[in-house]
Write an enzyme that holds these catalytic residues in place. Structure first.
Site: not given
Length: 234
Positions: A131, A135
């Protein structure tokens, strides 16, 4: 439909664009540190906030009779409380670790493959998720959902561990790389071959569209639901 956005980061802004294109009105945009908003002006709320405020946002909606869609991860220690409150108030609530339509199909594919591989002890399962660097939680909520799907359907695993392999544990490698919306890869590896399934998100549009579709679906409904209910799969 009048929508409240609880959390107005990159995801909130993408949801706003899609909701407006689908003919909805955004009546409330709440920053992560604002708790003074009037939720009753909305028909439905979509929460993509941060872990420390998600449960308060959800509770505020349910206490005021506003159905709520939550895609915030990292707050699930309070999930059972949210479910109990929803039932107490006869409200409407959907939580999903990932609202992407493709990912929810991937969840079901993952469970089916785990069932098929259950008796084939020659294969070891590993998972990797990638990600963007903003995040906040690791592993991702999507990775945890995938891991739980494997654990429920494969007798070789009873827990998952982050970046660590142990007996009967499913190792999850979490990587954070700039500008990666989300990639989840599951490998079944033996000495002779490897079976891989993977979902790669190209942008945030898929997550946002799924959340808006869930918000449209829950209007007029009471209960605790998930994306399988919305998509009529599983």
């Amino acid at each position: 439909m009048k929508i409240a956005l609880l959390g107005y980061g990159k995801m909130g802004k993408t949801i706003e664009q899609i909701a407006i294109k689908r003919g909805h009105e955004i009546v409330l945009k709440v920053d992560k540190n604002d708790d003074s908003y009037d939720i009753t002006q909305a028909d439905v709320a979509i929460d993509f906030s941060i872990p420390t405020v998600a449960f308060n946002n959800i509770s505020n909606c349910l206490n005021n009779g506003v159905p709520v869609i939550s895609g915030t991860t990292g707050w699930l220690q309070d999930y059972d409380k949210a479910v109990a409150l929803c039932k107490e108030k006869n409200g409407g609530f959907i939580y999903a670790s990932n609202f992407s339509l493709g990912v929810n199909i991937f969840f079901e594919l993952n469970k089916t493959l785990a069932k098929m591989m259950n008796t084939l002890k020659e294969y070891n399962v590993t998972m990797e998720e990638i990600h963007h660097t903003q995040k906040l939680d690791a592993p991702s909520g999507t990775a945890i959902t995938l891991a739980e799907g494997i654990i429920e359907n494969h007798s070789g695993y009873d827990k998952w561990k982050l970046d660590e392999a142990a007996e009967k544990s499913l190792p999850i490698v979490a990587k954070r790389i700039e500008d990666v919306p989300g990639t989840h890869t599951i490998n079944y590896e033996s000495e002779v071959d490897t079976i891989t399934i993977e979902h790669t998100a190209h942008n945030r549009q898929g997550f946002a569209l799924g959340a808006v579709i869930a918000a449209e679906w829950i209007i007029g409904k009471q209960g605790v639901f998930n994306m399988n209910d919305v998509l009529n799969i599983g």
